[in-house]
Design a protein around this motif. Sequence first.
Motif, PDB file in Angstrom:
ATOM      1  N   ILE A 186      -4.883   5.853  -8.173  1.00 44.41           N
ATOM      2  CA  ILE A 186      -5.026   5.124  -9.439  1.00 44.41           C
ATOM      3  C   ILE A 186      -6.393   4.460  -9.551  1.00 44.41           C
ATOM      4  N   THR A 187      -6.902   3.912  -8.456  1.00 42.94           N
ATOM      5  CA  THR A 187      -8.077   3.033  -8.543  1.00 42.94           C
ATOM      6  C   THR A 187      -9.358   3.585  -7.918  1.00 42.94           C
ATOM      7  N   SER A 188      -9.319   4.760  -7.304  1.00 42.24           N
ATOM      8  CA  SER A 188     -10.500   5.257  -6.592  1.00 42.24           C
ATOM      9  C   SER A 188     -11.697   5.429  -7.515  1.00 42.24           C
ATOM     10  N   ILE A 189     -11.451   5.884  -8.744  1.00 42.80           N
ATOM     11  CA  ILE A 189     -12.556   6.064  -9.681  1.00 42.80           C
ATOM     12  C   ILE A 189     -13.200   4.719  -9.994  1.00 42.80           C
ATOM     13  N   PHE A 190     -12.375   3.695 -10.212  1.00 46.15           N
ATOM     14  CA  PHE A 190     -12.901   2.359 -10.493  1.00 46.15           C
ATOM     15  C   PHE A 190     -13.780   1.870  -9.357  1.00 46.15           C
TER      16      PHE A 190
ATOM     17  N   THR B   9     -11.949  11.328  -4.404  1.00 44.46           N
ATOM     18  CA  THR B   9     -10.874  10.681  -3.646  1.00 44.46           C
ATOM     19  C   THR B   9      -9.585  10.639  -4.450  1.00 44.46           C
ATOM     20  N   THR B  10      -9.707  10.410  -5.755  1.00 39.21           N
ATOM     21  CA  THR B  10      -8.516  10.429  -6.616  1.00 39.21           C
ATOM     22  C   THR B  10      -7.862  11.806  -6.602  1.00 39.21           C
ATOM     23  N   GLY B  11      -8.688  12.839  -6.798  1.00 39.47           N
ATOM     24  CA  GLY B  11      -8.149  14.200  -6.776  1.00 39.47           C
ATOM     25  C   GLY B  11      -7.529  14.543  -5.441  1.00 39.47           C
ATOM     26  N   MET B  12      -8.225  14.179  -4.351  1.00 39.60           N
ATOM     27  CA  MET B  12      -7.716  14.463  -3.019  1.00 39.60           C
ATOM     28  C   MET B  12      -6.417  13.707  -2.758  1.00 39.60           C
ATOM     29  N   SER B  13      -6.348  12.459  -3.203  1.00 41.20           N
ATOM     30  CA  SER B  13      -5.128  11.662  -2.996  1.00 41.20           C
ATOM     31  C   SER B  13      -3.942  12.289  -3.710  1.00 41.20           C
ATOM     32  N   PHE B  14      -4.184  12.797  -4.920  1.00 40.65           N
ATOM     33  CA  PHE B  14      -3.100  13.449  -5.659  1.00 40.65           C
ATOM     34  C   PHE B  14      -2.608  14.687  -4.904  1.00 40.65           C
ATOM     35  N   PHE B  15      -3.557  15.511  -4.459  1.00 41.45           N
ATOM     36  CA  PHE B  15      -3.166  16.728  -3.740  1.00 41.45           C
ATOM     37  C   PHE B  15      -2.492  16.380  -2.421  1.00 41.45           C
ATOM     38  N   LYS B  16      -2.970  15.315  -1.747  1.00 40.68           N
ATOM     39  CA  LYS B  16      -2.360  14.931  -0.480  1.00 40.68           C
ATOM     40  C   LYS B  16      -1.005  14.274  -0.670  1.00 40.68           C
TER      41      LYS B  16
ATOM     42  N   TYR C 182      12.543  -4.314   0.855  1.00 39.27           N
ATOM     43  CA  TYR C 182      11.920  -3.011   0.591  1.00 39.27           C
ATOM     44  C   TYR C 182      10.855  -3.131  -0.480  1.00 39.27           C
ATOM     45  N   TRP C 183      11.115  -3.922  -1.517  1.00 39.00           N
ATOM     46  CA  TRP C 183      10.140  -4.040  -2.600  1.00 39.00           C
ATOM     47  C   TRP C 183       8.865  -4.724  -2.131  1.00 39.00           C
ATOM     48  N   MET C 184       8.995  -5.628  -1.145  1.00 42.86           N
ATOM     49  CA  MET C 184       7.811  -6.280  -0.598  1.00 42.86           C
ATOM     50  C   MET C 184       6.932  -5.274   0.144  1.00 42.86           C
ATOM     51  N   ALA C 185       7.565  -4.413   0.909  1.00 45.74           N
ATOM     52  CA  ALA C 185       6.816  -3.394   1.650  1.00 45.74           C
ATOM     53  C   ALA C 185       6.140  -2.411   0.695  1.00 45.74           C
ATOM     54  N   ILE C 186       6.858  -1.985  -0.341  1.00 44.19           N
ATOM     55  CA  ILE C 186       6.300  -1.064  -1.334  1.00 44.19           C
ATOM     56  C   ILE C 186       5.113  -1.721  -2.041  1.00 44.19           C
ATOM     57  N   ALA C 187       5.286  -2.989  -2.435  1.00 47.39           N
ATOM     58  CA  ALA C 187       4.215  -3.692  -3.138  1.00 47.39           C
ATOM     59  C   ALA C 187       2.971  -3.832  -2.256  1.00 47.39           C
ATOM     60  N   ALA C 188       3.180  -4.143  -0.981  1.00 50.01           N
ATOM     61  CA  ALA C 188       2.046  -4.290  -0.069  1.00 50.01           C
ATOM     62  C   ALA C 188       1.289  -2.986   0.093  1.00 50.01           C
ATOM     63  N   ARG C 189       2.023  -1.889   0.259  1.00 52.13           N
ATOM     64  CA  ARG C 189       1.365  -0.589   0.433  1.00 52.13           C
ATOM     65  C   ARG C 189       0.683  -0.132  -0.855  1.00 52.13           C
ATOM     66  N   LEU C 190       1.320  -0.365  -1.985  1.00 52.01           N
ATOM     67  CA  LEU C 190       0.731   0.022  -3.263  1.00 52.01           C
ATOM     68  C   LEU C 190      -0.557  -0.764  -3.527  1.00 52.01           C
ATOM     69  N   LEU C 191      -0.519  -2.075  -3.265  1.00 52.85           N
ATOM     70  CA  LEU C 191      -1.710  -2.903  -3.447  1.00 52.85           C
ATOM     71  C   LEU C 191      -2.804  -2.533  -2.449  1.00 52.85           C
ATOM     72  N   LEU C 192      -2.413  -2.224  -1.234  1.00 58.39           N
ATOM     73  CA  LEU C 192      -3.399  -1.847  -0.228  1.00 58.39           C
ATOM     74  C   LEU C 192      -4.118  -0.564  -0.630  1.00 58.39           C
ATOM     75  N   GLY C 193      -3.360   0.421  -1.105  1.00 57.48           N
ATOM     76  CA  GLY C 193      -3.985   1.655  -1.579  1.00 57.48           C
ATOM     77  C   GLY C 193      -4.878   1.418  -2.780  1.00 57.48           C
ATOM     78  N   SER C 194      -4.462   0.493  -3.652  1.00 56.95           N
ATOM     79  CA  SER C 194      -5.229   0.213  -4.864  1.00 56.95           C
ATOM     80  C   SER C 194      -6.509  -0.558  -4.576  1.00 56.95           C
ATOM     81  N   LEU C 195      -6.452  -1.514  -3.642  1.00 58.90           N
ATOM     82  CA  LEU C 195      -7.588  -2.405  -3.388  1.00 58.90           C
ATOM     83  C   LEU C 195      -8.504  -1.925  -2.273  1.00 58.90           C
ATOM     84  N   ASN C 196      -8.051  -0.986  -1.469  1.00 51.75           N
ATOM     85  CA  ASN C 196      -8.881  -0.454  -0.396  1.00 51.75           C
ATOM     86  C   ASN C 196      -9.689   0.732  -0.929  1.00 51.75           C
ATOM     87  N   GLY C 197     -10.771   0.418  -1.644  1.00 46.77           N
ATOM     88  CA  GLY C 197     -11.589   1.473  -2.240  1.00 46.77           C
ATOM     89  C   GLY C 197     -12.699   1.926  -1.321  1.00 46.77           C
TER      90      GLY C 197
END
Length: 492
Positions: free
Chosen positions: A106-110, A427-434, A144-159
Motif C-alpha cells: 500500500i505505501t511503498s510508492i509513497f 517494491t509495491t509490485g513485488m509485494s503484490f506478487f509475493k 489477534y487484532w492487535m497482532a494484525i494491526a502491528a504487522r499491517l502498520l509495520l509493513g506500511s511504515l517500514n519503507g
Amino acid sequence: MSSLEEALLQKPPPSVVVCHHEAAACHHEGCPGCAMDRRKESLRGRIPYKELFFVAATTLAGSLPITCLFPFMYFMVRDFNIAKREEDIGSYAGFLAASYMIGRAITSIFWGIAADRLGRKPVIAFSMLSVVILQIFFGLSTKYWMAIAARLLLGSLNGLLGPIKAYAIEVCQTEHQALGISVVNTVWGLGVVIGPGLGGYLAQPAEKYPQTFSKESVFGRFPYLLPCLVVSIFAAIVLISCIWPPETIHKHKITEKDIRIVKALPSQQAHWDMPRKKSLLQNWPWMSTMLSYCLFGLHETAYSEILSIWAVSDSKYGGLSFSSGDIGQVLSVSGASLLVYQLIIYHWVNKFLGPLNSSRIASSLSILVLATFPFMTYLSGTKLSFAIYAAAMTKSVLGITISCGMCLLQNNAVRQDQRGTANGIATTGMSFFKAVAPVGAGILFSWAQKRHDATFFPGDQVVFLMLILVQLCGLISTFEPFLVLPPVEECR
C-alpha cells in the motif's frame, strides 16, 4: 535494434565514456548529492566499505521482522483463541503473515516519493524507528487484532527496501554498483534465514529455558516478546548509526546543461534520452524490467514455499519425508553459500557478462536445476543429501544472480531524482506478487498431492513443472519485444 547496440547496452565496453563535463562545475556547494559525488571521485576506484556496512546493517534490521514470527506464528494464533477449530489456525496464521506484505504494498510508492524529495536517510531512519516500536507492540499483543494491526502498520511504515537499494547504488561508483545491490540482496536473504532462527529459539522462553525465565516474568506472560525485543534492539542501534552516513540525494535542480553524454554510437541517442523523461510510466526500459523483476520474484517466493513443504511431506505423496530441522539445515547452508557468492563472486560475474546476460543465463540454468528435484525421491542416504544440498545451493545462487541483475537494470534505467519512486513502485509490485505466490503455491501443492498416483505427470512432477513454466515466462520476458533495454548510464 542492431546486435552491436544490444551488446553495448547489455555490457558497456570501455569505449563508452560517461562524462562529468568539467567536474567542478557540476558540483554545488551545500548539496549532499554533490558532496557524495566528490567523495566517490576521491576514492579513486576503492570500495566504499563504511557506506556498504551501513547498508548491510540497515537491510538486516529491516528484513528480520518479516520472518521472525514464522516459527511461533501457529502457537501465537492458537493462544489468541480466535480459531474455533484447530484446522482453522492455519488460515488465521496466513492472514497474519500476509498483513505485512499488504501494508508494504500500500505505501511503498509513497516512501519512494518521500525518499526522492526528502532524502534517503530520513526515510531509512523513520523505517528503523517503526521497527523499534512496532516489533515490541507485536510481541506484547494479546489479541489477534492487535497482532494484525502491528504487522499491517509495520509493513506500511517500514519503507526501507526501495530507498536502501537506491542508496546502495548511489554510494558506489559504476564499477561497484553490482556489489552495492548484491549487499542488499545478500543481507536481505540472510535476514530471512536468521529471522526464523531468532523466532524459533527465543519464543516461549519460559517453557524452553525455565532455569532462566520464570512464568511470572514479563517473558513468561508475553511468550513471544523476546525475539521481537531482540530485533527492536538491533534496529535501535542501526537507528542511532543513521547519524553518521552521508546523504546521497541532490538538493538542487538538475538542468539540461548538467546532463551530457559522450556516446560511442550516434544511433544510441534515443535510448540514452529515455531516462530524462519526467514520467516513469513513459520510461519503457524501466517498465519492462519491472515486469521481469516481479515475475522472477513470484517464482522465487513460490519455489521457497514449495521446496519446504515438498521436502517435509511424506514420501508416499512424492516428498522426501524430511524433518523441519533437516530442511532448515538445507536452507541455512543455501543462505551461507549466497553470502560467499554475493560478496566474492557476483561482481565478477556482472563485470564479464553484464546484468542482462547473467540474468538470462541464470534463468536458463534454473530451469535445468528445477527439473532435477522430482527425481530426488529415488535417492536416499548420502546421495539424497548431496543432491538436495547441491541443487538448493545452485538454485539460490542462480536466483540471486537474476534478482541482482534486474535491480541493476531497473536502477540504471531511471534518473537519480526518480530512483526512490521507481524502487517504491517496484517494491509495491513485488509485494503484490509475493503475497499471491504463497497462496497459489499452497493451492497447487494441495491439488498435486491428490494426484500423486497419476500416470502422466504425477503430483510432485506437476509442482516443479509449474515452477519451470513460471521461470520460463520470466526468461522470455528478458528478450525483445517484452524487454526494452535500459540505457547506458548517464551523468549529472
